[in-house]
Design an enzyme around this catalytic site. Sequence first.
Site, PDB file in Angstrom:
ATOM      1  N   ASP A   1     -82.720 -51.534   3.767  1.00 12.31           N
ATOM      2  CA  ASP A   1     -81.785 -51.210   4.864  1.00 12.31           C
ATOM      3  C   ASP A   1     -80.553 -52.110   4.743  1.00 12.31           C
ATOM      4  O   ASP A   1     -80.471 -52.962   3.868  1.00 12.31           O
ATOM      5  CB  ASP A   1     -82.478 -51.387   6.223  1.00 12.31           C
ATOM      6  CG  ASP A   1     -82.878 -52.837   6.488  1.00 12.31           C
ATOM      7  OD1 ASP A   1     -83.385 -53.488   5.551  1.00 12.31           O
ATOM      8  OD2 ASP A   1     -82.669 -53.331   7.617  1.00 12.31           O
TER       9      ASP A   1
ATOM     10  N   HIS B   1     -88.142 -47.901  -1.941  1.00 14.55           N
ATOM     11  CA  HIS B   1     -87.506 -47.651  -0.644  1.00 14.55           C
ATOM     12  C   HIS B   1     -86.277 -48.554  -0.587  1.00 14.55           C
ATOM     13  O   HIS B   1     -86.362 -49.732  -0.248  1.00 14.55           O
ATOM     14  CB  HIS B   1     -88.489 -47.984   0.487  1.00 14.55           C
ATOM     15  CG  HIS B   1     -87.936 -47.696   1.848  1.00 14.55           C
ATOM     16  ND1 HIS B   1     -88.031 -46.461   2.444  1.00 14.55           N
ATOM     17  CD2 HIS B   1     -87.270 -48.482   2.729  1.00 14.55           C
ATOM     18  CE1 HIS B   1     -87.458 -46.498   3.632  1.00 14.55           C
ATOM     19  NE2 HIS B   1     -86.983 -47.723   3.830  1.00 14.55           N
TER      20      HIS B   1
ATOM     21  N   ASP C   1     -95.613 -45.341  -5.277  1.00 15.09           N
ATOM     22  CA  ASP C   1     -94.238 -45.442  -5.770  1.00 15.09           C
ATOM     23  C   ASP C   1     -93.480 -44.232  -5.241  1.00 15.09           C
ATOM     24  O   ASP C   1     -93.313 -43.229  -5.934  1.00 15.09           O
ATOM     25  CB  ASP C   1     -94.232 -45.477  -7.301  1.00 15.09           C
ATOM     26  CG  ASP C   1     -92.811 -45.612  -7.851  1.00 15.09           C
ATOM     27  OD1 ASP C   1     -91.903 -45.969  -7.068  1.00 15.09           O
ATOM     28  OD2 ASP C   1     -92.621 -45.351  -9.061  1.00 15.09           O
TER      29      ASP C   1
ATOM     30  N   GLU D   1     -90.801 -50.979  -0.520  1.00 18.68           N
ATOM     31  CA  GLU D   1     -89.450 -51.448  -0.200  1.00 18.68           C
ATOM     32  C   GLU D   1     -89.151 -52.696  -1.038  1.00 18.68           C
ATOM     33  O   GLU D   1     -90.046 -53.258  -1.671  1.00 18.68           O
ATOM     34  CB  GLU D   1     -89.303 -51.754   1.308  1.00 18.68           C
ATOM     35  CG  GLU D   1     -87.861 -52.053   1.702  1.00 18.68           C
ATOM     36  CD  GLU D   1     -87.570 -51.959   3.204  1.00 18.68           C
ATOM     37  OE1 GLU D   1     -88.461 -51.605   3.993  1.00 18.68           O
ATOM     38  OE2 GLU D   1     -86.405 -52.247   3.566  1.00 18.68           O
TER      39      GLU D   1
HETATM   40  O1  9MR Z   1     -91.071 -58.515   5.714  1.00 20.08           O
HETATM   41  C1  9MR Z   1     -91.296 -58.048   7.031  1.00 20.08           C
HETATM   42  C2  9MR Z   1     -92.786 -58.010   7.274  1.00 20.08           C
HETATM   43  O2  9MR Z   1     -93.320 -59.322   7.257  1.00 20.08           O
HETATM   44  C3  9MR Z   1     -93.086 -57.320   8.597  1.00 20.08           C
HETATM   45  O3  9MR Z   1     -94.484 -57.145   8.711  1.00 20.08           O
HETATM   46  C4  9MR Z   1     -92.372 -55.978   8.666  1.00 20.08           C
HETATM   47  C5  9MR Z   1     -92.588 -55.249   9.984  1.00 20.08           C
HETATM   48  O4  9MR Z   1     -92.011 -55.942  11.029  1.00 20.08           O
HETATM   49  O5  9MR Z   1     -90.978 -56.159   8.473  1.00 20.08           O
HETATM   50  C6  9MR Z   1     -90.648 -56.693   7.220  1.00 20.08           C
HETATM   51  O6  9MR Z   1     -89.266 -56.867   7.137  1.00 20.08           O
HETATM   52  C7  9MR Z   1     -88.436 -55.720   7.089  1.00 20.08           C
HETATM   53  C8  9MR Z   1     -87.326 -55.950   8.102  1.00 20.08           C
HETATM   54  O7  9MR Z   1     -87.876 -55.937   9.391  1.00 20.08           O
HETATM   55  C9  9MR Z   1     -86.191 -54.951   7.985  1.00 20.08           C
HETATM   56  N1  9MR Z   1     -85.706 -54.865   6.627  1.00 20.08           N
HETATM   57  C10 9MR Z   1     -86.745 -54.546   5.690  1.00 20.08           C
HETATM   58  C11 9MR Z   1     -87.813 -55.604   5.703  1.00 20.08           C
HETATM   59  C12 9MR Z   1     -88.855 -55.349   4.614  1.00 20.08           C
HETATM   60  O8  9MR Z   1     -89.649 -54.212   4.882  1.00 20.08           O
END
Ligand code: 9MR
Length: 541
Positions: free
Chosen positions: A157, A461, A510, A519
Amino acid sequence: ATAATAATAYINQVGYRTSDPKEFALTEGSGDIEIVDAAGQTVLKVTPKAASYWNPGAVNVQLVDISELKTPGTYSIKQGDQVLRSDLKIADKVFEDVTKASLKWYYYQRASMALEETYAGLWKRDAGHMNATVDLHKSTGASGTIQSSKGWYDAGDYGRYIVNSGITTFTLLSLYEHFPDYFKTLKWNIPAEGTLPDLLAEIKYNLDWMLTMQAADGMVYHKLSTLQFPGDVMPNKDTEKLYVIGKGTAATLDFAGVMAAAYRVFKPFDATYATQCLEAAKKAYAWALQNPKVAFYNPMDVATGSYSDGEFSDEFAFAGMELFISTGDASYKPTIDENKTSIVPAWPEMYGLALYEAATHATEVGADAEKAKSMLLGYANEFAYQASSGFGVVMANEDFVWGSNAVAGNQGVFLLHAYYITGEQKYYEAAKKVIDYLLGKNPLDMSFLTGFGTKSPMLPHHRPSTADKITEPIPGMLVGGPQPGGEDIGTKSWECKDYKTGVPATSYIDNRCSYATNEVAINWNAPLAYIAGALEALNAG
Ligand code: 9MR
């Protein structure tokens, strides 16, 4: 005769350094292993060793020690008449390209500038998020606008989040601080920033953004993002309004620790900038002392990354330790708490970073340095033991969380610190096995780094890699990796079909849909870049 099913050999698909200990994993099957060179000569015969059952993969494997293979080349692995694979590589500086690519990825994540073809090649793109005048969301407790630009997009994102920038930027700063000679000259074709080494030029791009996120009273805003996640569009097509959102103790302390460390690293190159970082760190820390319990949670109208944390003793220890090391002022020095258990660093768990610093600055820190060392070595001994079984990796069932590959990576960085403290080879070896795991020696038989290895993620992602219509994803990105949570599995068409296997280490897909396993994120690349860079720097002439 009946044709036996061939065993599977799980190797580091990028390769092994000539001088390193080397091992690969093998499914059950009997018979010696032969390593055959390009001319068809058998150069090594090894009897596989049984290894203990590996819980996260629910599998028994054998381990094959090929440390004696020291001649650079590409080899085949044979068992009896069967060729198990032909992509085993031995080379002198196998992790140098991994280091460069995993660090170059931060350039591809830059907000507020176009990526030009001379640097970005196929992945050139227009600038995104160019509006530097940003409204303060009401969750900041203030109104009006601030000027904020630059920095790295967090992940797939386009949010920019201070908490996650904290651990990421610190990990990269410490990579430079630990290996200045190696990184002074290593280059990977990014735009020059004065005479700064590439690693520092890249880090500065994010520090500059972080500095914009500090208010006049020292407090640091939590994040800069749109209210909702954008669709699968290129950065310049994400034109929803940006806001500066939230504030809190975690963001402010993470900022303080990073800026204090940046002071030390940038001082030899740019004393003015270094001082600006240190002053910002002091102001942030002072605000946190006055506001020690301000937790951030997403407001009702905001759905972007939350990076919420309600416990700040670890952030206080991290920021205090960095300020103490940088200033020598004992009033910053945190007391080491021997009861802390979550000491492998992660974005909500910063205590381990304070331990790293305490253990490696024994003279300045005094008696507490010994406490820090024994805490680190207690875990590291356990890790080194675990790394001698199963897939040769430390990971246990509970480590398979969202971003499991970063858990593995941070265990590797942890082990390297145990190596720095003691000089004992077993820690180096266990850290090296982490990178073997990430680059292919795992039950999915794949490298988790885009563009590297025989089989690697093609559909991460990652909005730019989705929207650019280029088949190859941007190289040098570490995907989050397997984990059994399945948070992205659902009924809507853009959510994932069920990919869970009932086994933590193989619950992965994948596919673009899988933000919970496929991601990419800045805090996941950093430990991989650290391990790859450290392994090369430690062996450099
Ligand atoms: O890395 C984060 C993980 O520890 C959490 O469990 C998850 C859900 O809250 O979010 C991950 O971080 C994401 C972030 O909130 C938004 N950008 C993408 C990140 C990776 O998925």
